[in-house]
Write a protein that holds these residues in place. Structure first.
Motif, PDB file in Angstrom:
ATOM      1  N   ILE A  45      -3.158  -6.276   6.515  1.00  0.00           N
ATOM      2  CA  ILE A  45      -2.093  -7.269   6.661  1.00  0.00           C
ATOM      3  C   ILE A  45      -2.666  -8.494   7.361  1.00  0.00           C
ATOM      4  O   ILE A  45      -3.440  -8.372   8.322  1.00  0.00           O
ATOM      5  N   ASP A 121       4.320 -12.640  12.342  1.00  0.00           N
ATOM      6  CA  ASP A 121       4.253 -12.641  10.879  1.00  0.00           C
ATOM      7  C   ASP A 121       3.687 -11.303  10.383  1.00  0.00           C
ATOM      8  O   ASP A 121       4.204 -10.700   9.440  1.00  0.00           O
ATOM      9  N   LYS A 125       5.563  -8.450   8.186  1.00  0.00           N
ATOM     10  CA  LYS A 125       5.008  -7.980   6.911  1.00  0.00           C
ATOM     11  C   LYS A 125       4.851  -6.459   6.933  1.00  0.00           C
ATOM     12  O   LYS A 125       5.096  -5.780   5.933  1.00  0.00           O
ATOM     13  N   GLY A 380       8.093 -11.181   7.356  1.00  0.00           N
ATOM     14  CA  GLY A 380       7.362 -12.107   8.234  1.00  0.00           C
ATOM     15  C   GLY A 380       7.996 -13.480   8.231  1.00  0.00           C
ATOM     16  O   GLY A 380       9.206 -13.635   8.233  1.00  0.00           O
ATOM     17  N   GLU A 384       3.806 -18.306   2.230  1.00  0.00           N
ATOM     18  CA  GLU A 384       2.444 -17.883   1.906  1.00  0.00           C
ATOM     19  C   GLU A 384       1.528 -19.096   1.876  1.00  0.00           C
ATOM     20  O   GLU A 384       1.939 -20.172   1.439  1.00  0.00           O
TER      21      GLU A 384
END
Ligand code: GKR
Ligand code: MG
Length: 426
Positions: A45, A121, A125, A380, A384
Motif C-alpha cells: 500500500i 491515506d 486504503k 484514503g 490518485e
C-alpha cells in the motif's frame, strides 16, 4: 489485522506554473514549488501526501523520511516521536513569512503534518474507508470554498516566464477585481469572496471591497492585507468597513497589534499570521486579539492537529476557517477530508486551485460544484497520482531553477524600490 509497516518514503519536488499574483511580500514568481510524498508499506500500500517544495523543507522532509521505515502507519504518535528526534533543536525557516514566524514547534508540526496525511491515506486504503471516516466521520458531504481574488499583472515581468500570459489578464483596480470575481463565481459557483490586499493604498482596497459588495450583495467578503497596515491604519480601515466584511484577516502584525485593532471594531479579526501554532493561543485568547483562526494542516501539524485546534476554538468561542497557499489536488483532498470531519469548520475554505493550470492527480476526483467540493468516498484521500503528470512537473522543477519562494525579488524587477518590509502602510 497485521500492522501496516512502513518500508520507505520518498519526497518528489515539483514546480507548477503560477500567474503574477500580487501580495504584501511582492509578486508570485512564474513557478511555485510543492512536493509529493509517497510512503510505502510492506503490504504494497502506498500513502500519498503533499507539502511545500522549497530546499529547506525538502531537506527536513528527507531527513524524516529516512527514519520512518519500521514504523506502523497506524502509529501516529510514533510518527511524532520520530519527527521530534529527527528535528532535534533545529528550527527550519518557513518558505514564506506570510504564514507567520518559524519556531521549533512549527518545524515539527510541518514534518508531522506532511507524513501524517500519507499515513492516513495508507490507513484508509488498507481499511477501504475514506480519511474523513478515520477522523470521526464526515458531518457534511460537501465542503464550501471561497473565491480567492488577487490584484495581478497581465503577465510576468519580461524575461522571467517562458510561457504564454495567463487567461485572467490584469486586475489592478476595483473594476478589475469585480471582473475577476465574476469569472470565479460564474465558473466555480463560489458563495463567498476573499480579496488579497496589502498591495495598494488601503483606501483603494476599501473601494474594491465596496465594489465587490455592490456587485455581489449576497456574498460575504473577506479582506486580507497580510499585516501590511500599522494598527492605526488598520483601525481606520476597520471603522470604514464596519458591517461590510465577514472578517478582516491579519490587518496588522503581531498579537498585541491585532488586540489593539480588535478592541475598537465589531468586525471579527482572523489570522494565519499571528496565531500559527498552539503556543500562540494563550496570549491571543487572553488579549482577545483574534476572533477567527485559519487552520492549515501543512503547518499546524496535520489533520488531527487541525481537529485539536478546532476543539480549542470551540472552547474559547473562536471561529475557525482554513488558510491556503498555492497547492495541488493531494492537499485539496486532505483539506476537504479534515473540513468534512470538523463540525465547527463552517466558514468557506481558502484555496488557490483556480489559479493553477497544472495538476498531479488524475482528473475527475475533485471538482467545484456551486463553490463546493464533494467529500471523496473512495479509500484514503480518494485521489490518485497521475504518474506522467508528476514526472513532467518534477522535470519542470529540475529545469526552472527556482528553489524557494521570493516574491520580493520578483516585485523588484518592476519596482526596484520595493523592500517588502511590513507594515508598508503606516
Ligand atoms: O499566495 O500570495 C499568496 C498568499 O498571500 C499566501 O501566501 C498567504 O499565505 O493565502 C495566504 C494568506 O491568507 O495569508
Ligand atoms: Mg491570510
Amino acid at each position: 489485522m497485521p500492522g501496516l509497516v512502513v518500508t520507505g518514503a520518498e519526497v518528489v519536488p515539483v514546480a507548477v506554473k503560477d500567474p503574477p499574483l500580487l501580495n504584501a511580500s511582492g509578486c508570485h514568481e512564474p513557478f511555485q514549488l510543492r512536493s509529493i510524498i509517497r510512503v510505502r508499506t510492506a503490504d504494497g500500500i502506498v500513502g500519498i501526501s503533499e507539502a511545500y517544495g522549497d530546499d529547506r523543507t525538502l531537506e527536513l522532509l528527507n531527513r524524516v523520511a529516512a527514519v520512518l521505515p519500521g514504523l506502523d502507519a497506524f502509529d501516529l504518535n510514533g510518527l511524532t516521536r520520530r519527527v521530534v528526534e529527527a528535528v532535534g533543536t533545529q528550527t527550519v525557516p518557513m518558505f514564506t513569512e506570510l504564514i507567520g514566524p518559524a519556531s521549533l514547534q512549527k518545524t515539527v508540526a510541518l514534518a508531522v503534518g506532511a507524513f501524517e496525511v500519507a499515513f492516513f491515506d495508507a490507513q484508509g486504503k488498507a481499511l477501504g474507508r475514506p480519511v474523513a471516516d478515520l477522523l470521526g466521520g464526515a458531518v457534511r458531504d460537501r465542503v464550501d470554498f471561497s473565491a480567492y481574488l488577487f490584484y495581478k499583472w497581465a503577465e510576468h515581468p519580461d524575461g522571467t516566464a517562458a510561457f504564454e500570459p495567463d487567461e485572467w489578464g490584469a486586475a489592478l483596480d476595483p473594476d478589475g477585481i469585480v471582473a475577476q470575481a465574476r469569472t470565479m463565481v460564474d465558473r466555480y459557483g463560489f458563495g463567498s469572496l476573499k480579496l488579497k490586499g496589502g498591495v495598494f493604498a488601503p483606501q483603494e482596497e476599501v473601494e474594491a471591497v465596496r465594489a465587490l459588495r455592490k456587485a455581489f450583495p449576497d456574498r460575504p467578503v473577506r479582506l486580507d492585507p497580510n499585516a501590511n497596515w500599522s494598527p492605526e491604519v488598520a483601525a481606520r480601515v476597520a471603522a470604514e468597513l464596519e458591517g461590510e466584511l465577514e472578517y478582516l484577516e491579519d490587518p496588522t502584525p503581531g498579537i498585541p497589534g491585532m488586540a489593539q485593532v480588535a478592541a475598537g471594531t465589531s468586525l471579527p479579526l482572523a489570522t494565519n499570521m499571528c496565531v500559527v501554532c498552539f503556543a500562540d493561543l494563550p496570549e491571543a485568547v487572553r488579549l482577545g486579539a483574534v476572533q477567527v483562526v485559519l487552520s492549515d494542516h501543512h503547518f499546524w501539524g496535520g489533520l488531527r492537529a487541525c481537529q485539536r485546534l478546532a476543539g480549542i476554538c470551540e472552547t474559547f468561542g473562536l471561529g475557525l476557517s482554513m488558510h491556503s497557499n498555492t497547492h495541488l489536488g493531494v492537499s485539496l483532498a486532505a483539506m476537504v477530508h479534515v473540513a468534512a470531519a470538523t463540525p465547527n469548520l463552517t466558514y468557506a475554505l481558502d484555496t488557490h486551485v483556480p489559479w493553477k493550470t497544472e495538476e498531479v492527480i488524475r482528473p475527475g476526483a475533485l471538482a467545484f460544484r456551486d463553490g463546493a467540493i464533494g467529500v471523496p468516498t473512495g479509500p484514503g484521500l480518494g485521489v490518485e497520482i497521475d504518474e506522467d503528470a508528476l514526472a513532467a512537473l518534477h522535470e519542470q522543477y529540475v529545469r526552472c531553477g527556482i528553489r524557494g519562494r521570493d516574491d520580493a525579488t520578483h516585485m523588484r524587477r518592476v519596482d526596484p524600490s520595493f523592500t517588502g518590509a511590513r507594515p508598508r502602510f503606516a
